[in-house]
Design a protein around this motif. Structure first.
Motif, PDB file in Angstrom:
ATOM      1  N   LEU A  10       3.723  10.133   6.660  1.00 30.71           N
ATOM      2  CA  LEU A  10       3.103   8.871   7.049  1.00 30.71           C
ATOM      3  C   LEU A  10       1.627   8.842   6.684  1.00 30.71           C
ATOM      4  O   LEU A  10       1.114   7.842   6.175  1.00 30.71           O
ATOM      5  N   LEU A  11       0.954   9.957   6.938  1.00 32.18           N
ATOM      6  CA  LEU A  11      -0.474  10.009   6.625  1.00 32.18           C
ATOM      7  C   LEU A  11      -0.718   9.989   5.117  1.00 32.18           C
ATOM      8  O   LEU A  11      -1.686   9.386   4.648  1.00 32.18           O
ATOM      9  N   ALA A  12       0.155  10.629   4.371  1.00 28.39           N
ATOM     10  CA  ALA A  12       0.007  10.607   2.915  1.00 28.39           C
ATOM     11  C   ALA A  12       0.115   9.171   2.400  1.00 28.39           C
ATOM     12  O   ALA A  12      -0.641   8.745   1.522  1.00 28.39           O
ATOM     13  N   ASN A  13       1.043   8.428   2.979  1.00 32.30           N
ATOM     14  CA  ASN A  13       1.203   7.025   2.606  1.00 32.30           C
ATOM     15  C   ASN A  13      -0.029   6.220   2.986  1.00 32.30           C
ATOM     16  O   ASN A  13      -0.516   5.376   2.230  1.00 32.30           O
ATOM     17  N   LEU A  14      -0.546   6.498   4.187  1.00 34.66           N
ATOM     18  CA  LEU A  14      -1.741   5.816   4.664  1.00 34.66           C
ATOM     19  C   LEU A  14      -2.912   6.057   3.720  1.00 34.66           C
ATOM     20  O   LEU A  14      -3.625   5.134   3.318  1.00 34.66           O
ATOM     21  N   LEU A  15      -3.106   7.309   3.339  1.00 36.69           N
ATOM     22  CA  LEU A  15      -4.229   7.656   2.472  1.00 36.69           C
ATOM     23  C   LEU A  15      -4.052   7.060   1.069  1.00 36.69           C
ATOM     24  O   LEU A  15      -5.027   6.629   0.448  1.00 36.69           O
ATOM     25  N   LEU A  16      -2.824   7.006   0.602  1.00 34.34           N
ATOM     26  CA  LEU A  16      -2.564   6.417  -0.706  1.00 34.34           C
ATOM     27  C   LEU A  16      -2.953   4.950  -0.732  1.00 34.34           C
ATOM     28  O   LEU A  16      -3.564   4.466  -1.682  1.00 34.34           O
ATOM     29  N   SER A  69      -2.268  10.725  25.235  1.00 30.82           N
ATOM     30  CA  SER A  69      -1.249  10.943  24.215  1.00 30.82           C
ATOM     31  C   SER A  69      -0.902  12.422  24.185  1.00 30.82           C
ATOM     32  O   SER A  69      -1.644  13.257  24.714  1.00 30.82           O
ATOM     33  N   ASN A  70       0.207  12.726  23.537  1.00 31.64           N
ATOM     34  CA  ASN A  70       0.531  14.123  23.299  1.00 31.64           C
ATOM     35  C   ASN A  70      -0.315  14.695  22.174  1.00 31.64           C
ATOM     36  O   ASN A  70      -0.390  15.912  21.994  1.00 31.64           O
ATOM     37  N   GLY A  71      -0.961  13.825  21.409  1.00 32.53           N
ATOM     38  CA  GLY A  71      -1.797  14.269  20.294  1.00 32.53           C
ATOM     39  C   GLY A  71      -2.924  13.298  20.036  1.00 32.53           C
ATOM     40  O   GLY A  71      -3.681  12.943  20.935  1.00 32.53           O
ATOM     41  N   ARG A  72      -3.005  12.850  18.797  1.00 32.15           N
ATOM     42  CA  ARG A  72      -4.107  11.965  18.414  1.00 32.15           C
ATOM     43  C   ARG A  72      -3.789  10.502  18.738  1.00 32.15           C
ATOM     44  O   ARG A  72      -2.632  10.117  18.879  1.00 32.15           O
ATOM     45  N   VAL A  73      -4.847   9.707  18.824  1.00 33.98           N
ATOM     46  CA  VAL A  73      -4.707   8.279  19.074  1.00 33.98           C
ATOM     47  C   VAL A  73      -4.941   7.507  17.770  1.00 33.98           C
ATOM     48  O   VAL A  73      -5.332   8.070  16.742  1.00 33.98           O
ATOM     49  N   PHE A  74      -4.708   6.215  17.849  1.00 31.34           N
ATOM     50  CA  PHE A  74      -4.750   5.324  16.688  1.00 31.34           C
ATOM     51  C   PHE A  74      -6.013   5.491  15.846  1.00 31.34           C
ATOM     52  O   PHE A  74      -5.949   5.616  14.618  1.00 31.34           O
ATOM     53  N   THR A  75      -7.183   5.496  16.482  1.00 31.60           N
ATOM     54  CA  THR A  75      -8.434   5.527  15.728  1.00 31.60           C
ATOM     55  C   THR A  75      -8.704   6.885  15.085  1.00 31.60           C
ATOM     56  O   THR A  75      -9.463   6.959  14.119  1.00 31.60           O
ATOM     57  N   ASP A  76      -8.103   7.945  15.590  1.00 32.79           N
ATOM     58  CA  ASP A  76      -8.202   9.230  14.902  1.00 32.79           C
ATOM     59  C   ASP A  76      -7.591   9.115  13.507  1.00 32.79           C
ATOM     60  O   ASP A  76      -8.143   9.619  12.520  1.00 32.79           O
ATOM     61  N   PHE A  77      -6.443   8.446  13.423  1.00 27.94           N
ATOM     62  CA  PHE A  77      -5.774   8.278  12.137  1.00 27.94           C
ATOM     63  C   PHE A  77      -6.559   7.364  11.205  1.00 27.94           C
ATOM     64  O   PHE A  77      -6.586   7.578   9.990  1.00 27.94           O
ATOM     65  N   ARG A 331       2.975  10.093  17.134  1.00 27.33           N
ATOM     66  CA  ARG A 331       3.693   9.587  15.960  1.00 27.33           C
ATOM     67  C   ARG A 331       3.686   8.064  15.939  1.00 27.33           C
ATOM     68  O   ARG A 331       3.535   7.453  14.879  1.00 27.33           O
ATOM     69  N   THR A 332       3.841   7.440  17.087  1.00 31.10           N
ATOM     70  CA  THR A 332       3.754   5.986  17.148  1.00 31.10           C
ATOM     71  C   THR A 332       2.372   5.523  16.709  1.00 31.10           C
ATOM     72  O   THR A 332       2.238   4.559  15.940  1.00 31.10           O
ATOM     73  N   ASN A 333       1.347   6.201  17.177  1.00 31.92           N
ATOM     74  CA  ASN A 333      -0.021   5.853  16.768  1.00 31.92           C
ATOM     75  C   ASN A 333      -0.193   5.949  15.259  1.00 31.92           C
ATOM     76  O   ASN A 333      -0.865   5.114  14.639  1.00 31.92           O
ATOM     77  N   SER A 334       0.417   6.950  14.652  1.00 30.75           N
ATOM     78  CA  SER A 334       0.283   7.108  13.198  1.00 30.75           C
ATOM     79  C   SER A 334       0.973   5.971  12.454  1.00 30.75           C
ATOM     80  O   SER A 334       0.480   5.497  11.435  1.00 30.75           O
ATOM     81  N   LEU A 340      -1.545  -1.005   9.874  1.00 25.15           N
ATOM     82  CA  LEU A 340      -2.820  -1.707   9.727  1.00 25.15           C
ATOM     83  C   LEU A 340      -3.346  -1.596   8.304  1.00 25.15           C
ATOM     84  O   LEU A 340      -3.806  -2.576   7.712  1.00 25.15           O
ATOM     85  N   VAL A 341      -3.240  -0.411   7.738  1.00 23.67           N
ATOM     86  CA  VAL A 341      -3.720  -0.210   6.373  1.00 23.67           C
ATOM     87  C   VAL A 341      -2.963  -1.107   5.405  1.00 23.67           C
ATOM     88  O   VAL A 341      -3.540  -1.774   4.545  1.00 23.67           O
ATOM     89  N   LYS A 342      -1.650  -1.143   5.541  1.00 21.59           N
ATOM     90  CA  LYS A 342      -0.826  -1.913   4.615  1.00 21.59           C
ATOM     91  C   LYS A 342      -1.051  -3.413   4.745  1.00 21.59           C
ATOM     92  O   LYS A 342      -1.028  -4.145   3.748  1.00 21.59           O
ATOM     93  N   THR A 343      -1.245  -3.890   5.978  1.00 18.17           N
ATOM     94  CA  THR A 343      -1.297  -5.334   6.197  1.00 18.17           C
ATOM     95  C   THR A 343      -2.709  -5.904   6.256  1.00 18.17           C
ATOM     96  O   THR A 343      -2.887  -7.102   6.048  1.00 18.17           O
ATOM     97  N   ASN A 344      -3.710  -5.048   6.535  1.00 17.92           N
ATOM     98  CA  ASN A 344      -5.073  -5.564   6.726  1.00 17.92           C
ATOM     99  C   ASN A 344      -6.106  -4.949   5.813  1.00 17.92           C
ATOM    100  O   ASN A 344      -6.859  -5.665   5.161  1.00 17.92           O
TER     101      ASN A 344
END
Length: 351
Positions: A10-16, A69-77, A331-334, A340-344
């Motif tokens: 998911l993150l690889a896609n986000l960064l791409l 969260s169990n891990g990171r939140v939305f803005t971390d990503f 994972r939901t946050n990611s 957001l990246v794809k649509t905005n």
């Protein structure tokens, strides 16, 4: 390992997506509530805390940080997507210095809202106080980087505002006061007025790239479904309808301010549809549970009731949309960040 692989994809896609349009965004600056609080509530006297296990069990080092969260939140990503850093430091955290904060900082406080009365319910940091902290930060950044460089960072930074859910669920529908003063429609306008005023203040201070967050399908949060058990435990559609109406109003506000404020790049970040898709079709996103949360029984636990010794807590949060009864999993946050990246952002960051 499987959940780490999925998040990595998911993150690889986000960064791409970002590589195509990446502009000069030197910092991410965050205002908001528990959806984006990275530890500010650890430093204030409130019961709204999550700096204990099992929170953070999938964070780096398995450490609770104050993130709900169990891990990171939305803005971390989002910060990682801009190539800045993997995690957002909390402004009040004494473990972080200006070297950490110069590339982004979080002023958010779990339990707060646009309405000052919302922050009063659980004694957390109101929005006006977050703004005061930001003004202090501006001066600290100028002292650290020098006037010219600091002003460039503050102008080119990406500002995130994530608020509103608590105004309705913690305040309007839960305690007497605002519901006797305002109809739901009037309260929506009241909150939108505060949001608009806040954006104008940020703009006056030099902010130009701003994301205004919308509400999730809040009637589908596990806690709200639990309150609806007598009627079958489905989503509370009244709350979902309020969220949709509020989001439409905020979208209108964004359009209006983009026309009024010269040079502003204001976008509306709407989590409603992507989250509802996940809740209605969890298997298509790789989830097995969209109804209950991972922590405890999954019906009501959050904060101190989300106890590390609860024998019912799930072994793999990656299979759940919700971590506790009010907050999403890492994972939901990611996935929301990727959306957001794809649509905005692809349009938002084009010069």
């Amino acid at each position: 390992m499987a959940h780490k692989t999925i998040v990595g994809v998911l993150l690889a896609n986000l960064l791409l997506q970002l590589q195509i349009v990446l502009a000069n965004v030197p910092a991410v600056i965050v205002f908001g509530d528990s959806s984006v609080d990275t530890g500010n509530n650890n430093q204030i006297p409130t019961v709204v805390k999550s700096n204990f296990e099992p929170y953070g069990r999938d964070y780096y080092g398995g450490q609770p940080t104050g993130r709900f969260s169990n891990g990171r939140v939305f803005t971390d990503f989002i910060s990682e997507a801009f190539g800045i850093k993997l995690t957002m430091p909390a402004y009040l955290d004494p473990a972080h210095n200006m070297t950490d904060k110069a590339t982004g900082v979080c002023f958010a406080s779990a339990g707060t809202g646009y309405d000052n009365a919302t922050s009063d319910v659980l004694s957390v940091i109101p929005l006006w106080k977050q703004l005061e902290y930001y003004k202090n930060y501006r001066q600290e950044l100028k002292d650290y980087l020098g006037q010219e460089k600091a002003e460039t960072v503050l102008r080119e930074a990406f500002y995130v505002i994530s608020l509103g859910t608590n105004d309705f669920l913690e305040n309007y529908y839960a305690v007497p006061g605002r519901s006797s003063e305002y109809s739901v429609e009037e309260y929506r306008y009241f909150l939108a007025g505060i949001a608009g005023g806040f954006i104008k203040i940020l703009y006056g201070l030099g902010a130009r790239k701003i994301s205004l967050g919308g509400l999730p399908p809040m009637g589908c949060l596990p806690l709200e479904r639990t309150r609806n058990l007598f009627f079958g435990g489905g989503c509370i559609e009244e709350y979902n309808n309020v969220a949709k109406e509020f989001n439409a109003q905020m979208q209108g506000l964004v359009s209006k301010l983009n026309d009024q404020l010269s040079g502003i790049q204001l976008l509306f970040s709407d989590p409603y549809d992507i989250l509802l898709q996940m809740i209605q079709n969890p298997k298509s996103f790789g989830f097995t549970n969209a109804r209950e949360s991972c922590c405890g029984t999954g019906y009501f636990e959050m904060g101190y009731t989300c106890d590390k010794n609860n024998p019912f807590t799930c072994p793999d949060a990656n299979k759940y949309i919700f971590w506790d009864a009010f907050h999403p999993t890492e994972r939901t946050n990611s996935i929301v960040a990727d959306h957001l990246v794809k649509t905005n952002l692809s349009g938002f960051l084009v010069p």
